[in-house]
Scaffold this active site. Sequence first.
Site, PDB file in Angstrom:
ATOM      1  CE  LYS A 156      -1.839  -1.614   3.892  1.00  0.00           C
ATOM      2  NZ  LYS A 156      -3.256  -1.531   3.614  1.00  0.00           N
ATOM      3  NE  ARG A 157       1.688   6.804  -2.169  1.00  0.00           N
ATOM      4  CZ  ARG A 157       1.590   7.879  -2.935  1.00  0.00           C
ATOM      5  NH1 ARG A 157       0.965   7.815  -4.091  1.00  0.00           N
ATOM      6  NH2 ARG A 157       2.125   9.020  -2.580  1.00  0.00           N
ATOM      7  CB  THR A 169      -9.965  -1.043  -1.666  1.00  0.00           C
ATOM      8  OG1 THR A 169      -8.861  -0.205  -1.970  1.00  0.00           O
ATOM      9  CG2 THR A 169     -11.204  -0.203  -1.493  1.00  0.00           C
TER      10      THR A 169
HETATM   11  C1  26W Z   1      -3.333  15.981  -1.725  1.00  0.00           C
HETATM   12  C2  26W Z   1      -4.677  15.821  -1.356  1.00  0.00           C
HETATM   13  C3  26W Z   1      -5.177  14.436  -1.228  1.00  0.00           C
HETATM   14  C4  26W Z   1      -5.811  14.087  -0.082  1.00  0.00           C
HETATM   15  C5  26W Z   1      -6.365  12.847   0.047  1.00  0.00           C
HETATM   16  C6  26W Z   1      -5.084  13.528  -2.267  1.00  0.00           C
HETATM   17  C7  26W Z   1      -5.648  12.277  -2.145  1.00  0.00           C
HETATM   18  C8  26W Z   1      -6.298  11.939  -0.986  1.00  0.00           C
HETATM   19  C9  26W Z   1      -6.998  10.612  -0.892  1.00  0.00           C
HETATM   20  C10 26W Z   1      -8.293  10.835  -0.152  1.00  0.00           C
HETATM   21  C11 26W Z   1      -6.255   9.519  -0.289  1.00  0.00           C
HETATM   22  C12 26W Z   1      -6.933   8.172  -0.495  1.00  0.00           C
HETATM   23  O1  26W Z   1      -6.666   7.511  -1.476  1.00  0.00           O
HETATM   24  N1  26W Z   1      -7.764   7.725   0.451  1.00  0.00           N
HETATM   25  C13 26W Z   1      -8.179   6.330   0.489  1.00  0.00           C
HETATM   26  O2  26W Z   1      -9.400   6.146  -0.199  1.00  0.00           O
HETATM   27  C14 26W Z   1      -9.732   4.771  -0.274  1.00  0.00           C
HETATM   28  C15 26W Z   1     -10.957   4.642  -1.125  1.00  0.00           C
HETATM   29  O3  26W Z   1     -12.061   5.133  -0.460  1.00  0.00           O
HETATM   30  C16 26W Z   1      -9.906   4.177   1.100  1.00  0.00           C
HETATM   31  O4  26W Z   1     -10.138   2.814   0.982  1.00  0.00           O
HETATM   32  C17 26W Z   1      -8.668   4.416   1.945  1.00  0.00           C
HETATM   33  O5  26W Z   1      -8.883   4.000   3.274  1.00  0.00           O
HETATM   34  C18 26W Z   1      -8.299   5.891   1.930  1.00  0.00           C
HETATM   35  O6  26W Z   1      -7.079   6.117   2.591  1.00  0.00           O
END
Ligand code: 26W
Length: 811
Positions: free
Chosen positions: A545-546, A653
């Site tokens: 994961k990241r 996921t």
């Molecule tokens: C730079 C701003 C930014 C902030 C948040 C860019 C991208 C994000 C995303 C919200 C990060 C992300 O990928 N969140 C993940 O989303 C998934 C799909 O709903 C969840 O399963 C993960 O728990 C969640 O970390």
Amino acid sequence: MAMVEISVEEIKASIELKLQTLFGRTFQNASKSQIYKALATTVSEYITKDWAYSKERVRKQNAKQVYYLSMEFLMGRFLENNLMNLEIREKVKKAFEELDADFDDIQSVEPDAGLGNGGLGRLAACFLDSMATMGLPGHGNGIRYEYGLFQQKIKDGQQVEMADPWLEYGNVWEVSKSDEPQLVHFGGELEYYHEGEQLKVRYLNCQCVKAIPYDVPILGYQSNLINTLRLWGARSLKPLDMGLFRKGQYVDALAEKELAEVISKMLYPEDIHEEGKHLRLKQQYFFVSASIQSIIKKYKNTGHHLMDFHKNVAIHINDTHPALAIPELMRILMDEEGLNWKQAWLISRKTFAYTNHTILPEAMETWSVELIQSLLPRIYDIIHEINERFSRELWELYPGDWDRIERMAVISHQRVHMAKLAILGSGSVNGVAELHGEILKKETFKDFYEVYPEIFKSITNGISHRRFLLLANEDLAREITERIGKSWVTQAEDLEKLEAYAKDEKFQKVLKEIRREKKKELADYILLHNEIEVDIDSIFDTQVKRFHEYKRQLMNVLHIMHLYNQILENPENGIHPRTFIFSGKAAPGYHRAKLIIKLIHSVAERVNNDKTIKGKIKVVFIENYNVTLAQKIIPASDVSKQISTAGKEASGTGNMKFMLNGAFTLGTFDGANIEMQQAVGKENMEIFGLREEEISKIRQEGSYRPDQIYEENPALRKVMDQLIDGTLEPEDPDIFREIYHDLLERDPYFILKDFEAYCRANEKIDELYQKPEIWWEKGIQNIAKAGYFSSDRTIKEYSEGVWDLKPVDPT
Ligand code: 26W
């Protein structure tokens, strides 16, 4: 388009013909990339024909459509997925056999479409798959980044970022429509004037950029409906200034062009830290404005009245990144279509829905008033008006409660709060798992929940079980189908029928053998790429994961150090050999995450080269995690690590993808893990550590003392000390000192607090694995109960509960 009627002979003939007409080559002297293109073009021509009929059908049936606006679509490879959906994979393989060529080799020419950072982008891709399969007219809208997420290389244990020029050799799957551009305006000044009763606005001196749509067909499994992923590319409006050219100022002429086109150049690699970059705001408005304009244009062509817009169109906002779609729709409805504020606002709130994907405060987007005002003056005015009107409403509801009004304001402290804008402008706000939805209501958006309780929901995420089982684990898929029939491919809940085979020795053996085969393939990959030999009879224990502190890869590696110490102390220790696998990228500017990657490599170096432990544990970091690698790693994993600090992972996921392939999960009570455990039962998943309520309480009390835990737990103390005593990097003994201090003094993610429970959970896994009949029974149980986590179920919930969308009639 259901199954394609094409024979093996026809496939071969088409490839040969395409090689001749496209490249002037025969099969024998064509390159792999030319063969890939010949095949992909063959497939795409089949698709394109039906695509046209599909659009026609949707139009004739006057079906409501949803547009899923997302800054990210992490699509992975198209060819294999399309072949699967058309059910011609077997035939194509056969054709290649007959041509005496390696099909896998040809497939691997295709670069991943890596237009996303992680979960949010992959979720968007899974949703597209489900919508098409279920016959729901739903389209993606995003940006055609020329460079996808950076490619990760590891040098001396450190992450190095390289560009990902995925379009370098063209993209067979896209159709560019340069004759259907939209114009997007930035900057300039506004001039308001009256036309009769109506207030109108003129834009002066603004810069205009052309948005070119690049459409990609989205196929479903055995589906008649082909949807569209529309990715916008930025093009300069002006042709090269020949005046400058003639004067010899080539560079100036090109620079101006470049400036416009830079908008769609690259994906920002920050998936958590919101940085407020000028260019990112430009990207957001660029694709949102182009999307809304083209949606309205298409809608108007149907001849319906604009006041009925929401009856025919739903627009989804994937996190706050596309939230400017709200003021953009308002702008067009008012300034260009002559609706008044009330009408435009009513339509907006009935059209938009917003999903939140994270509650981490550092990820909550805000933009400075100054930036929005200068870059998007009219949009700013509309946001300002939304805020004014909302503040007045609040004043009525909570007279005198200035604190509350300030807390809820869209604009405060000279910043625009995108989540608040998204909530106000939408008729639905949802979290992505039960717990996450609850946290949104009780904490993050509590004030808003009190005013608009009816719009808040939880819709648990899901995954494309077709991509991650039918495609990624073909042999297992076949064995499942042999036992329970094929219905599970489109009705994932039918996987439940496998429960009858949980204790079946033969099926247990099959699962075990397929896993072993997948482990062998992964081991070969690891040998080739990492030059590490791993034992395929060891437990493959995976965290992919990241990289982020809240995901606690650090806890995983501290435990590995502890296990290593234990083996050194007691070489006859009866643990089952284990291979710890990591993969994932860190944001280029996220120093701590990158340091954790380095730490994993240092530990790997030490552990893998210590002959005295006789290979009992190995540590492997697989570089450049992406969708294609996920498809390789997940089916080869015995244990899935989902160990985020409770309350921090909105859903996850990846966890579901492992479960679907029969891995055993070791996780915290967080995100969708909770629901996975409810589905599969306590005995089939190992949950450990603090609960969200406990963490909340400790935080509130301010009572957490990580240094005490350090004092009280000698094994942990030893591991911690090894971070700074030169055990790991004798040449640079201070390199991990900051991690040590942070853990000891703050430990914001409760790693020390959960450490002991984590060790015990790992021991439990070890015991279980040593009882094969129990272990494989649990594996089967996991597959059987994974059906709920298909994105088909998720999309059903969105279409029924949020979008009011119905499948189109396939005839
Ligand atoms: C730079 C701003 C930014 C902030 C948040 C860019 C991208 C994000 C995303 C919200 C990060 C992300 O990928 N969140 C993940 O989303 C998934 C799909 O709903 C969840 O399963 C993960 O728990 C969640 O970390």
